[in-house]
Design an enzyme around this catalytic site. Structure first.
Site, short mmCIF file in Angstrom:
data_model
loop_
_atom_site.label_atom_id
_atom_site.label_comp_id
_atom_site.label_asym_id
_atom_site.label_seq_id
_atom_site.Cartn_x
_atom_site.Cartn_y
_atom_site.Cartn_z
N GLU A 128 0.85 -1.19 0.00
CA GLU A 128 0.00 0.00 0.00
C GLU A 128 0.89 1.23 0.00
O GLU A 128 1.83 1.32 0.80
CB GLU A 128 -0.91 0.02 1.23
CG GLU A 128 -1.93 1.13 1.16
CD GLU A 128 -2.92 1.13 2.33
OE1 GLU A 128 -3.73 2.07 2.39
OE2 GLU A 128 -2.87 0.23 3.17
N GLY A 268 3.13 2.19 10.42
CA GLY A 268 2.97 1.54 11.71
C GLY A 268 2.63 0.07 11.54
O GLY A 268 3.18 -0.79 12.22
N GLU A 271 -2.70 -3.91 6.95
CA GLU A 271 -3.80 -4.83 7.16
C GLU A 271 -3.92 -5.90 6.08
O GLU A 271 -5.02 -6.42 5.84
CB GLU A 271 -5.12 -4.05 7.23
CG GLU A 271 -5.61 -3.45 5.91
CD GLU A 271 -5.14 -2.04 5.62
OE1 GLU A 271 -5.72 -1.38 4.75
OE2 GLU A 271 -4.15 -1.62 6.27
N ASN A 272 -2.84 -6.27 5.41
CA ASN A 272 -2.91 -7.29 4.35
C ASN A 272 -3.82 -8.44 4.78
O ASN A 272 -3.73 -8.93 5.90
CB ASN A 272 -1.51 -7.85 4.07
CG ASN A 272 -0.45 -6.79 4.04
OD1 ASN A 272 -0.44 -5.95 3.17
ND2 ASN A 272 0.43 -6.81 5.03
N HIS A 304 -6.93 -1.86 15.21
CA HIS A 304 -7.14 -1.12 13.95
C HIS A 304 -6.92 -2.04 12.75
O HIS A 304 -7.77 -2.11 11.85
CB HIS A 304 -6.20 0.07 13.90
CG HIS A 304 -6.30 0.89 12.66
ND1 HIS A 304 -7.05 2.02 12.57
CD2 HIS A 304 -5.74 0.73 11.42
CE1 HIS A 304 -6.97 2.53 11.35
NE2 HIS A 304 -6.16 1.76 10.63
N GLU A 305 -5.78 -2.72 12.74
CA GLU A 305 -5.48 -3.55 11.57
C GLU A 305 -6.44 -4.73 11.47
O GLU A 305 -6.83 -5.13 10.37
CB GLU A 305 -4.03 -4.03 11.63
CG GLU A 305 -2.99 -2.93 11.73
CD GLU A 305 -3.13 -1.84 10.68
OE1 GLU A 305 -3.62 -2.13 9.57
OE2 GLU A 305 -2.75 -0.69 10.96
N HIS A 308 -9.78 -3.67 10.01
CA HIS A 308 -9.71 -3.48 8.56
C HIS A 308 -10.19 -4.70 7.79
O HIS A 308 -10.52 -4.59 6.60
CB HIS A 308 -8.27 -3.18 8.13
CG HIS A 308 -7.96 -1.72 8.00
ND1 HIS A 308 -8.78 -0.83 7.33
CD2 HIS A 308 -6.88 -0.99 8.42
CE1 HIS A 308 -8.24 0.37 7.36
NE2 HIS A 308 -7.09 0.30 8.01
#
Length: 881
Positions: A128, A268, A271-272, A304-305, A308
């Site tokens: 990304e 940081g 989110e793959n 957070h990840e 996603h």
């Protein structure tokens, strides 16, 4: 690709892709001198495209060698395609076909850390926003979604762990000591969510049972030296998975969820799909090596990840202009999660502090842009606080306007309607409208208009009629490319207090029978006047409770009113805000009038705060922190940085001397016994204790010195050890300071994350972190130009936090930063572009500083071969566009 005139990309020019990819078959042969990538794309013409062009254009970037191209298994001659550095064009293709591409790349030489690269001896990826094109030629855009099957081959001894997206479906040994693992992801995704890791890593396993009783295999992969730092992240992951089920009804969809810790990482975390790659600093923690703040940050980032997986992966963004669709929504989700597992008031204070100090500054600078930008040159420059934090606030305002139940109904509709699709912010808002029945047409301006709305509040009290009138005017300052902006739809939460601190009923009409004690007013016009009836006295207003919108509020509070709100406002956020406003007013009075004494009322306000054991101690810990110099600078018009620094120091010293006994009592009262815990109460008590210690050391208190040395030597956790070290570094005790720094490094020199803290505490200190110290740190053997964390902990902290040194009168701080940006631009343009930010606000400062900052920017501008990343930031800053 380097260019002096990068192309501007506009949202208005969006067109659907001419071709779609249904399936991607990848085979990676990993070697020490490079990697061979075999890519087969099952492609077809997009029925929604109006393009009749028979050619196919694919994106590429920094690919060493294109070894072969084939169409439906038949090798193509060179005349059938054109291979340029950034594009592969096939002159004629059928409507449906299989395209084979073999490329050779050199991950070991990839210092940009985009695409496939090596970090600490392992292969890893960051795709990304546009990193996949650095791996192979591909239609690298988020609205091209495909199913991926990936086979990874490597030396079994060097790289026993081979990972990619999805579920592992096949593995085995090969000749010459090599082996392979094949991964299959059953869900379509854009290529920016592709991930690969190969290395000699320790695997930590756990499991999670979903709400439908499915068992999910949880795995963390870290270097052997970090094997004991995984527990907190794993526990955070399981809490996040349960929370997402309970609050949003979202269940994890694959059989495996993996996290990998990487030392060299520009961001940081990422989110793959099914394989999250984390910057080591954002996932590894133990009580000996990580502070309370790091524990909380890790919990938030892990959540957070993971979140996603639905808000970003299952439903992704159509184009990069829609970046906040996934990031703003997911930041809102992780903020709510953090508030639920911690202190909601403290979390709101932290979010508002970030916005008011940094995002508002972004809104007022040359790179100001809407939450949904209209154009960009380099997309990596738009991973900004506006996209993330302001985008989160926009989602939060929808939540406020709709209420929790209707918002949940809207999010359910959004996920159900768009699962497996690449969509826009408008699709998100439309789902909220359709689920709630509310018209959010005007609210969409939050996505379209840049800048921070300013609300000017006036009031009057009709004693005879018992009516209190509140008039609120809104305006939005001009920003680059936008003037004469329309009024926005703003939720404005308020309350009214009586003279004895009691909440008053908010009767908007004389006939209100059951008036609430607080309410949310909805501002939609340039000016509104609200009337509150049935009042026997003039109330004290409590405005923008809970920071209900990301706006600036201007109201002529007196110091007496602010002191009153500090003690009586039932809204914790506004109690803290009143203290901040009071301290700002006192500090600013000393900036403009150096002969003025520190207001005794401020001392008494803090004295009362320290004595009130009934208050939430987490809130007290936040209220004891004076407004930062960065925030004071942001509030000022042509700020005098040295004067602001001196005034703040004077207030801090006066408070510390006046409240010495109370600070010592606070320190001892908050000493904890028993095992280390990261609970809100324990975190609050350590924060209070270390704040008290820092204040005492700031005035070189002898008893404080003894306490600091003892705490540094005897602490069993990094929060208290770092609290003592920071207090000593910011004191006048040079001998003790040097000894503590030497001892700290000697103990932790083999732990990169702890060494980064050691760097930061020195580079961020206004007492020790002058340019001489910064150069000394950059020459230290532990500093590494290839590692973004080391760069951020020294150069980034210096320019962003050590403001007196950075804004030195001779301009040396500005030129220093320009030199480092020029150097870094050749190896890692993303990080270089982010470091430029402090110089971009040169117009805000008086000419003595502004001209020097501008000169530093011009030095960067004149560098030969400037990257697109840095070009955009520097040229927009100088042009004011």
């Amino acid at each position: 690709m380097r260019t002096s005139q990068p192309q501007t990309i506009f949202l208005k020019d969006y067109r659907v892709p001419a071709f779609l990819v249904d399936h991607v078959d990848l085979r990676f042969e990993l070697f020490e001198d490079g990697a061979r990538v075999h890519c087969t794309l099952a492609m077809r013409r997009n029925p929604d495209s109006d393009s009749s062009d028979k050619s196919l254009e694919l994106d590429g970037d920094s690919l060493t060698t294109l070894e072969s191209v084939s169409l439906d298994g038949n090798p193509l001659e060179g005349s059938a395609y054109e291979d340029r550095d950034d594009k592969l064009t096939l002159h004629e293709v059928p409507d449906q076909f299989n395209l084979g591409i073999v490329t050779w790349i050199e991950p070991q030489n990839n210092t940009r850390l985009e695409g496939l690269y090596k970090s600490s001896g392992m292969f890893c990826t960051q795709c990304e926003a546009e990193g996949f094109r650095c791996i192979t030629y591909f239609p690298d855009r988020p609205d091209v979604m495909a199913r991926f099957r990936t086979r990874v081959e490597a030396d079994k001894t060097r790289y026993p762990i081979l990972l990619s997206n999805g579920n592992d479906v096949e593995k085995g040994d090969l000749a010459d000591g090599r082996h392979f693992v094949t991964w299959e992801d059953p869900f379509p995704k854009p290529c920016y969510l592709f991930a690969l890791v190969a290395g000699d890593l320790v695997e930590k396993r756990d499991s999670f049972k979903t709400m439908s009783a499915r068992d999910i295999d949880l795995r963390m992969y870290v270097e052997p030296r970090n094997a004991e730092k995984c527990d907190h992240a794993m526990d955070s992951l399981k809490r996040a998975m349960r929370w997402d089920e309970e609050v949003y009804g979202r269940e994890y969809d694959l059989d495996i969820f993996m996290i990998v810790a990487v030392d060299d990482f520009n961001m940081g975390a990422m989110e793959n799909k099914g394989l999250n790659i984390f910057n080591s600093s954002c996932v590894l923690a133990s009580q000996e090596t990580a502070t309370d703040m790091a524990f909380q940050r890790i919990e938030s980032i892990v959540a957070h990840e993971y979140f996603h997986n639905w808000s970003g992966n299952r439903v992704t963004c159509r184009d990069w202009f829609q970046l906040s669709l996934k990031e703003g929504f997911t930041v809102f989700r992780d903020s709510c999660f953090s508030a639920d597992v911690g202190s909601p008031t403290v979390k709101r204070i932290e979010d508002a502090t970030m916005l008011r100090t940094a995002q508002f500054a972004e809104d007022a600078g040359p790179m100001a842009h809407p939450v949904r930008p209209e154009s960009y040159m380099e997309i990596t420059n738009f991973y900004t606080l506006t996209i993330y934090e302001k985008g989160s606030e926009v989602v939060g305002m929808i939540h406020t306007l709709l209420g929790a139940d209707l918002f949940r109904k809207g999010s359910d509709l959004y996920f159900e309607r768009h699962d497996g699709q690449a969509v826009t912010t408008d699709d998100f808002v439309r789902a909220m409208e359709d689920a709630s029945g509310r018209d959010l047409s005007q609210f969409r301006l939050w996505y379209e208009q840049s800048g921070t709305p300013e609300l000017t509040v006036r009031d009057e009290f009709d004693d005879a009629a018992g009516i209190y009138r509140l008039t609120i005017d809104q305006s939005i300052p001009d920003t680059p490319g936008q003037t004469n902006k329309k009024p926005q739809h703003i939720p404005f939460a308020i309350g009214l207090l009586s003279a004895d601190g009691q909440p008053l009923p908010l009767k908007l009409t004389a006939d209100d029978a059951e008036a609430p004690m607080d309410c949310v007013l909805e501002l939609t016009d340039a000016s509104h006047t609200f009337e509150f009836h049935g009042l026997s006295e003039r109330p004290v207003p409590s405005l923008l409770r809970g920071f209900s919108a990301p706006v600036r509020v201007f109201y002529p509070w007196t110091r007496e009113q602010l002191t009153f709100l500090m003690s009586h406002d039932p809204d914790g956020f506004n109690r803290w805000d009143a203290g901040q406003r009071l301290a700002v007013d006192v500090i600013n009075s000393l900036v403009s009038s150096t002969g003025e004494n520190v207001d005794a009322g401020l001392v008494e306000a803090y004295r009362s705060l320290l004595a009130d054991s009934s208050l939430d101690q987490a809130l007290v810990a936040k209220m004891l922190q004076l407004p930062s110099e960065a925030y004071l600078i942001e509030l000022a018009d042509q700020p005098n940085v040295p004067a602001i620094h001196r005034a703040r120091e004077r207030v801090l010293e006066h408070l510390a001397r006046s409240l010495r006994d109370e600070l010592l009592a606070c320190y001892h009262r908050n000493t904890l016994s028993g095992p280390y815990e990261v609970t809100p109460e324990a975190v609050a008590r350590r924060s209070l204790r270390n704040t008290a210690l820092a204040w005492l050391l700031h005035v070189d208190d002898e008893e404080g010195r003894t306490l600091a040395i003892s705490q540094f030597n005897e602490s069993d956790n990094m929060t208290d050890r770092m609290g003592a070290l920071r207090a000593l570094v910011n004191s006048g005790y040079e001998k003790e300071q040097e000894q503590a720094l030497a001892d700290f490094y000697r103990q932790w020199k083999d732990d990169p994350q702890v060494v980064e803290q050691w760097f930061a505490v020195q580079s961020g200190s206004s007492r020790t972190g002058g340019l001489r110290k910064i150069h000394e740190l950059m020459e230290h053997s532990a500093f590494d130009w290839k590692n973004p964390n080391k760069i951020r902990s020294v150069i980034g902290v210096f320019a962003g936090q050590n403001l007196p040194a950075f804004h030195a009168e001779d301009g040396a701080g500005y030129q220093f930063l320009a030199e480092q940006v020029r150097k870094l631009d050749d190896s890692n343009p993303q990080i270089a572009a982010r470091l430029v930010s402090p110089l971009t606000r040169w117009r805000k400062f008086a000419p003595v500083h502004g001209d020097q900052m501008k000169s530093a920017l011009e030095t960067i501008r004149d560098k030969s071969g400037l990257s697109r990343d840095v070009y955009e930031v520097v040229h927009k800053s100088l042009a004011g566009q």
